[in-house]
Design an enzyme around this catalytic site. Structure first.
Site, PDB file in Angstrom:
ATOM      1  CG  HIS A   1      -1.907   1.079   1.292  1.00 29.52           C
ATOM      2  ND1 HIS A   1      -1.753   2.204   2.067  1.00 29.52           N
ATOM      3  CD2 HIS A   1      -3.095   1.224   0.655  1.00 29.52           C
ATOM      4  CE1 HIS A   1      -2.808   2.991   1.918  1.00 29.52           C
ATOM      5  NE2 HIS A   1      -3.646   2.413   1.064  1.00 29.52           N
TER       6      HIS A   1
ATOM      7  CD  GLU B   1      -1.204  -4.176   1.485  1.00 26.14           C
ATOM      8  OE1 GLU B   1      -2.394  -4.529   1.390  1.00 26.14           O
ATOM      9  OE2 GLU B   1      -0.695  -3.292   0.781  1.00 26.14           O
TER      10      GLU B   1
ATOM     11  CG  ASP C   1      -1.031  -2.631   6.369  1.00 24.63           C
ATOM     12  OD1 ASP C   1      -2.097  -2.939   6.952  1.00 24.63           O
ATOM     13  OD2 ASP C   1      -0.868  -1.541   5.808  1.00 24.63           O
TER      14      ASP C   1
ATOM     15  CG  HIS D   1      -7.306  -4.895   3.161  1.00 25.54           C
ATOM     16  ND1 HIS D   1      -8.433  -4.152   2.886  1.00 25.54           N
ATOM     17  CD2 HIS D   1      -6.242  -4.107   2.858  1.00 25.54           C
ATOM     18  CE1 HIS D   1      -8.074  -2.967   2.408  1.00 25.54           C
ATOM     19  NE2 HIS D   1      -6.747  -2.921   2.378  1.00 25.54           N
TER      20      HIS D   1
ATOM     21  CE  LYS E   1      -8.234  -0.184   4.800  1.00 24.49           C
ATOM     22  NZ  LYS E   1      -8.823   0.852   3.946  1.00 24.49           N
TER      23      LYS E   1
HETATM   24  C1  LIG Z   1      -3.097  -1.968   3.271  1.00 23.48           C
HETATM   25  C2  LIG Z   1      -3.506  -0.632   3.805  1.00 23.48           C
HETATM   26  N1  LIG Z   1      -2.753  -0.059   4.757  1.00 23.48           N
HETATM   27  C3  LIG Z   1      -3.087   1.141   5.274  1.00 23.48           C
HETATM   28  C4  LIG Z   1      -4.203   1.823   4.854  1.00 23.48           C
HETATM   29  C5  LIG Z   1      -4.512   3.159   5.437  1.00 23.48           C
HETATM   30  O1  LIG Z   1      -5.440   3.030   6.469  1.00 23.48           O
HETATM   31  P1  LIG Z   1      -6.351   4.259   6.924  1.00 23.48           P
HETATM   32  O2  LIG Z   1      -7.428   4.388   5.902  1.00 23.48           O
HETATM   33  O3  LIG Z   1      -6.836   3.901   8.272  1.00 23.48           O
HETATM   34  O4  LIG Z   1      -5.452   5.458   6.957  1.00 23.48           O
HETATM   35  C6  LIG Z   1      -5.034   1.246   3.892  1.00 23.48           C
HETATM   36  C7  LIG Z   1      -6.247   1.966   3.446  1.00 23.48           C
HETATM   37  O5  LIG Z   1      -6.690   1.885   2.351  1.00 23.48           O
HETATM   38  C8  LIG Z   1      -4.675  -0.013   3.348  1.00 23.48           C
HETATM   39  O6  LIG Z   1      -5.424  -0.605   2.408  1.00 23.48           O
END
Ligand SMILES: Cc1ncc(COP(=O)(O)O)c(C=O)c1O
Length: 371
Positions: free
Chosen positions: A122, A163, A192, A195, A226
């Protein structure tokens, strides 16, 4: 035309497509297969009540950085809930998932470090790596042989970034093998779970499901916006890591704390995920229905993704379904990591699997007609 106007005009001319701010009305009347509200918690009365109570008790904002006067008891309550949900020793909450990624990578990166990111990582992970001043390298998506080669050639401390579930393709990282590879090379693994949290591992996340929660070289970040239906972000790991971040993470120290109402809603969501596994199972049933509608294997998380022959075809199908009150994700270059346009259907726990199956079945035919 001044310098700024010239810059804006040139950028607009060169843009492959224009982004729009999409308003999600007519929710809840329409069918939403596009948002990240995976567990259908955003309008849950328990989350709303928790947020209202926090609003009345603490007001509308944190009022300052967490290290000044911006920490209220609900922040600690949320951190305890997140640690319990994910099986981690400690949690530190940030104002967003984006800020959590910037904060973590900034405080463990730096010029003496190489940050090696999966090519589908991301934007917040890429930005965090770059801002940290580390040497930044990418390895082909989910290609562990390529990662091993990169690690073998590294001349400095390494942080590997993945991720648990990728948001565009919906596929998963092989966490056990990644953790082993990183342990062998004395590298740190950052996962991360934006999801994965609330979705995989019966809601506890993929790191927990892989038996890696609390393992020293595996650090976790997640978004609370999310599956948890709130707002905010978190870094999970040891107490020492938490302490280090409080002292060094710039997006923690120099950013206003998460709004108490969002923190209270997220804490309530953690309790619901732990006490209502049937909600996570319902989400899975909808994901399976979508995959069945396409005759494809179900992806690891909520996101199910179908390649389109062209950006125009994906756009036309998304537009057609929107006119019928069905919101679906439409991903085109430059927002896709591999240049392939896609229609993305996001499973949600509060949707009827039969309805999701019906929508999914129509997509390939619509795409064929649009190509
Ligand atoms: C993999 C990933 N990390 C981080 C984020 C960022 O999170 P936030 O929307 O809480 O800032 C997102 C959001 O789309 C994401 O998909």
């Amino acid at each position: 035309m001044n310098g700024l106007e010239a810059r804006l005009a040139t950028a607009a001319r060169g843009r492959a497509r224009h982004r729009m701010i999409r308003t999600a009305e007519p929710r809840p009347a329409g069918i939403d297969l596009a948002s990240n509200d995976y567990l259908g918690l955003i309008r849950d009365p328990r989350l709303v009540a928790a947020a209202v109570t926090a609003l009345q008790r603490y007001g509308t904002g944190a009022g300052a950085s967490r290290v000044v006067t911006g920490t209220v008891p609900v922040h600690r309550e949320l951190e305890d809930e997140l640690a319990a949900l994910t099986g981690q020793p400690a949690a530190l909450v940030f104002a967003s998932g984006y800020a959590a990624n910037l904060g973590l990578l900034g405080s463990i990166g730096g010029p003496g470090t190489m940050i090696a990111l999966d090519a589908h990582a991301h934007a917040s992970l890429i930005d965090g790596a770059r801002l940290s001043g580390a040497v930044v390298r990418f390895w082909p998506h989910n290609d562990l042989a390529a990662l091993a080669e990169l690690l073998g050639a590294a001349d400095r401390r390494v942080v590997v970034v993945v991720e648990s579930v990728y948001s565009v393709l919906g596929d998963a990282a092989d966490l056990p093998r990644l953790a082993e590879l990183c342990a062998d090379r004395d590298a740190t693994l950052v996962v991360d779970e934006a999801h994965g949290l609330g979705v995989t591992g019966a809601g506890h996340g993929s790191v927990w499901a892989a038996g890696l929660a609390g393992v020293g070289h595996v650090l976790v970040t997640a978004s609370l916006s999310k599956a948890l239906g709130a707002q905010g972000g978190v870094v999970l790991g040891s107490d020492r890591l938490r302490e280090h971040l409080i002292n060094t993470a710039r997006t923690f120290v120099f950013d206003t704390g998460l709004a108490p109402a969002a923190a209270a809603a997220a804490a309530e969501a953690c309790r619901i995920v732990r006490s209502e596994p049937e909600r996570v199972a319902a989400l899975r049933a909808v994901a399976e229905a979508i995959a069945a509608g396409w005759g494809r294997p179900v992806a690891a998380g909520a996101v199910q993704s179908l390649p389109a022959g062209s950006a125009g075809a994906a756009e036309s199908v998304a537009r057609q379904l929107t006119t019928e009150g069905v919101l679906v994700g439409c991903f085109r270059p430059p927002s896709v990591p591999d240049g392939i346009s896609r229609i993305r259907l996001t499973a949600r726990a509060d949707l009827d699997p039969a309805m999701a199956l019906g929508v999914a079945r129509r997509v390939p035919a619509l795409l064929a007609g649009a190509e």
